[in-house]
Design a protein around this motif. Structure first.
Motif, PDB file in Angstrom:
ATOM      1  N   CYS A 214       0.833  -1.203   0.000  1.00 37.33           N
ATOM      2  CA  CYS A 214       0.000   0.000   0.000  1.00 37.33           C
ATOM      3  C   CYS A 214       0.871   1.258   0.000  1.00 37.33           C
ATOM      4  CB  CYS A 214      -0.943  -0.025   1.193  1.00 37.33           C
ATOM      5  SG  CYS A 214      -1.861  -1.572   1.408  1.00 37.33           S
ATOM      6  N   ALA A 215       0.248   2.401   0.202  1.00 36.21           N
ATOM      7  CA  ALA A 215       0.948   3.678   0.093  1.00 36.21           C
ATOM      8  C   ALA A 215       1.471   4.158   1.441  1.00 36.21           C
ATOM      9  CB  ALA A 215       0.015   4.728  -0.496  1.00 36.21           C
ATOM     10  N   ALA A 216       2.637   4.765   1.416  1.00 31.81           N
ATOM     11  CA  ALA A 216       3.219   5.439   2.573  1.00 31.81           C
ATOM     12  C   ALA A 216       4.285   6.386   2.058  1.00 31.81           C
ATOM     13  CB  ALA A 216       3.824   4.444   3.564  1.00 31.81           C
ATOM     14  N   LYS A 217       4.557   7.411   2.815  1.00 28.39           N
ATOM     15  CA  LYS A 217       5.605   8.372   2.476  1.00 28.39           C
ATOM     16  C   LYS A 217       6.782   8.163   3.414  1.00 28.39           C
ATOM     17  CE  LYS A 217       6.491  13.318   1.788  1.00 28.39           C
ATOM     18  NZ  LYS A 217       5.892  14.668   1.754  1.00 28.39           N
ATOM     19  N   GLU A 218       7.968   7.999   2.849  1.00 29.49           N
ATOM     20  CA  GLU A 218       9.173   7.906   3.680  1.00 29.49           C
ATOM     21  C   GLU A 218       9.995   9.162   3.469  1.00 29.49           C
ATOM     22  OE1 GLU A 218      12.747   5.013   5.181  1.00 29.49           O
ATOM     23  OE2 GLU A 218      11.233   4.240   3.801  1.00 29.49           O
ATOM     24  N   TYR A 219      10.338   9.805   4.575  1.00 32.00           N
ATOM     25  CA  TYR A 219      11.115  11.033   4.520  1.00 32.00           C
ATOM     26  C   TYR A 219      12.599  10.698   4.410  1.00 32.00           C
ATOM     27  CZ  TYR A 219       6.687  13.011   5.922  1.00 32.00           C
ATOM     28  OH  TYR A 219       5.363  13.362   5.962  1.00 32.00           O
ATOM     29  N   THR A 220      13.308  11.442   3.600  1.00 29.47           N
ATOM     30  CA  THR A 220      14.713  11.166   3.334  1.00 29.47           C
ATOM     31  C   THR A 220      15.553  11.426   4.579  1.00 29.47           C
ATOM     32  OG1 THR A 220      14.411  11.805   1.026  1.00 29.47           O
ATOM     33  CG2 THR A 220      16.687  11.718   1.854  1.00 29.47           C
ATOM     34  N   GLN A 221      16.247  10.392   5.020  1.00 30.57           N
ATOM     35  CA  GLN A 221      17.119  10.507   6.193  1.00 30.57           C
ATOM     36  C   GLN A 221      18.549  10.208   5.742  1.00 30.57           C
ATOM     37  OE1 GLN A 221      18.666  11.624   8.793  1.00 30.57           O
ATOM     38  NE2 GLN A 221      16.799  11.274  10.020  1.00 30.57           N
ATOM     39  N   ARG A 222      19.388  11.208   5.765  1.00 28.39           N
ATOM     40  CA  ARG A 222      20.766  11.052   5.288  1.00 28.39           C
ATOM     41  C   ARG A 222      21.755  10.784   6.413  1.00 28.39           C
ATOM     42  NH1 ARG A 222      18.327  14.901   1.943  1.00 28.39           N
ATOM     43  NH2 ARG A 222      18.441  14.364  -0.280  1.00 28.39           N
TER      44      ARG A 222
END
Length: 477
Positions: free
Chosen positions: A157-165
């Motif tokens: 399904c859908a989810a947003k992952e925030y960029t973690q550097r």
């Protein structure tokens, strides 16, 4: 479909097959050498006292059902839902196969979406709450925290992952669980366009909108080096399958119920655990997301007890459950003053209210019965590292920390500042196992997010400066 009662000898047998003995971790069974933390001692004392209270009332804990309520029995049909057939679907748990909210097309935060109706621009404009002028858009904030569609093995399904550097892998992976009608932008900064007047009548609060965008949980968690994933229940798809005309008997708001949302989050939590077996995860939920988060953990636990292939015990992996403005004991829209939606609306706009019950005169609902247990005894599983749903030895020694946050009532029990919930609705009655925190009447969301801030108090639990600090401080414990 009749709900199975998982209790007594059955639990013992299943746990024996699964090798469910606790490991010697903090909060697990005493080994005679490691001091038991004071908060664990306090929780065990509370469990003991509550157990005696419940037994004295003649309630049979051992046979209390913890499986899905029969009224919400999971669907077995694979026929797609339509606006004409919604009565067969709404109010029931939906398997992910054929789920109208489990798809990844046309995501506004998907960098690969170059042609959809809500194509990727900056990862923020969903075409509705953060984009449409009528709701206070376009979002005037800039420099949004980077993110993209989450690609997680085992999660369709859908989810947003925030960029973690610069991830700190010693910290839990954080899963953010948004509430009704909203999407992952619940957790992001928002700024009303200059000159836009906030909507203030609904919660009787006057505020001057922020002139500078404030970082919200997404931005702050990334800065603190957490890995952050926000589930997306695709509320944009609701009006395709629920009658959506502007009528009190239909679902123009695009509301979802637990039957829609819980299986999606359940799948995400399970996939994150299985892909990160040596990491903890934390759940942070707002509004309806509170009971969805708790319900997803319960369903995963029941699946584990049944010995389902590939099942996981979620309570062995969760570090924190942080719950803002949740309807753990009722919601105002059940009551006549706000439409009596349970009685009057048969779409998901009404079924979710039936699941939650009345804020002003709460009586345990079929949905809450397995989730809360008798007098909330089951509402904080594994808060002592041992006890869950009436049984000890369920946590593999892992202590789960619980926090609720809501706005204080103007007058306790009679005059509520939050439009939807109240002190009593949000708190879990297991002091010693949970921290129930009340924000002040001034701790509202001044960003103007969600329809020009028309429920700024309701969002204040996790979007006000006080709420943000409280959640982040608790998560660091």
């Amino acid at each position: 479909m009749r709900a199975l009662r998982i209790s007594g000898p059955f639990v013992v047998a299943v746990l024996g097959m699964l090798g469910g003995a606790c490991t010697q971790q903090s909060g697990g069974p005493d080994d005679g050498k490691t001091p038991t933390p004071a908060e664990v001692v306090a929780c065990r004392e509370r469990i003991a006292a509550k157990t005696e209270e419940v037994k004295a009332a003649g309630i049979d804990i051992d046979n209390w059902p913890i499986t899905d309520a029969p009224e919400m029995a999971e669907l077995t049909t694979t026929v797609p839902q339509t606006q004409d057939s919604y009565l067969q679907y709404d109010g029931h748990y939906r398997p992910l196969a054929g789920h109208p909210g489990c798809f990844i097309d046309n995501l506004y935060y998907d960098k690969g979406n170059a042609t959809g109706t809500t194509k990727y621009v900056d990862g923020n404009n969903d075409g509705k709450w953060t984009g449409a002028t009528v709701f206070g858009g376009p979002n005037a904030a800039t420099n949004f925290v980077d993110g993209d569609r989450a690609v997680i093995d085992g999660y369709p399904c859908a989810a947003k992952e925030y960029t973690q550097r610069d991830e700190d892998t010693s910290k839990p992976i954080v899963i953010l669980v948004h509430g009704n009608s909203t999407r992952p932008h619940t957790w992001e900064k928002f700024l009303l366009p200059a000159g836009t007047q906030p909507t203030t009548a609904y919660e009787n609060v006057q505020f001057t909108p922020d002139s500078v965008a404030r970082d919200q949980l997404a931005e702050k968690l990334i800065a603190l080096r957490y890995r952050v994933i926000a589930v997306d229940f695709r509320t944009d798809a609701v009006t395709n399958v629920d009658p959506a005309a502007n009528s009190t008997t239909q679902n123009s708001s695009g509301n979802i119920d637990h039957g829609w949302a819980t299986p999606i989050l359940q799948s995400l939590v399970k996939a994150v655990i299985k892909n990160n077996p040596n990491r903890k995860l934390a759940l942070i939920g707002h509004s309806m997301g509170v009971t969805v988060a708790r319900d997803a953990l319960r369903r995963l636990y029941v699946e584990h007890l049944r010995g389902t292939e590939g099942a996981v015990n979620p309570y062995a992996h969760v570090s924190h459950v942080i719950l803002g403005s949740g309807a753990n004991h009722g919601v105002s829209t059940y009551d006549p003053a706000l439409g009596a939606l349970c009685a009057n609306n048969k779409t998901m706009r009404g079924t979710v209210v039936c699941e939650m019950g009345s804020r002003s005169n709460y009586v345990e609902t079929y949905f809450a019965k397995p989730l809360n247990g008798p007098r909330d005894l089951f509402s904080t599983p594994c808060a002592d590292g041992d006890y869950a749903f009436g049984k000890t030895g369920q946590c593999e020694g892992n202590v789960v920390k619980y926090l609720t946050i809501t706005m204080t009532d103007k007058e306790k029990g009679t005059n509520y500042q939050d439009l939807y919930v109240s002190e009593a609705a949000s708190r879990l009655d297991m002091e010693g196992c949970v921290t129930n925190h009340l924000n002040t009447l001034s701790d509202y969301d001044t960003s103007g997010y969600f329809n020009k801030g028309f429920i700024a108090n309701h969002f204040g639990s996790l979007r006000s400066e006080a709420g943000l600090k409280l959640a982040l401080d608790y998560l660091a414990q």
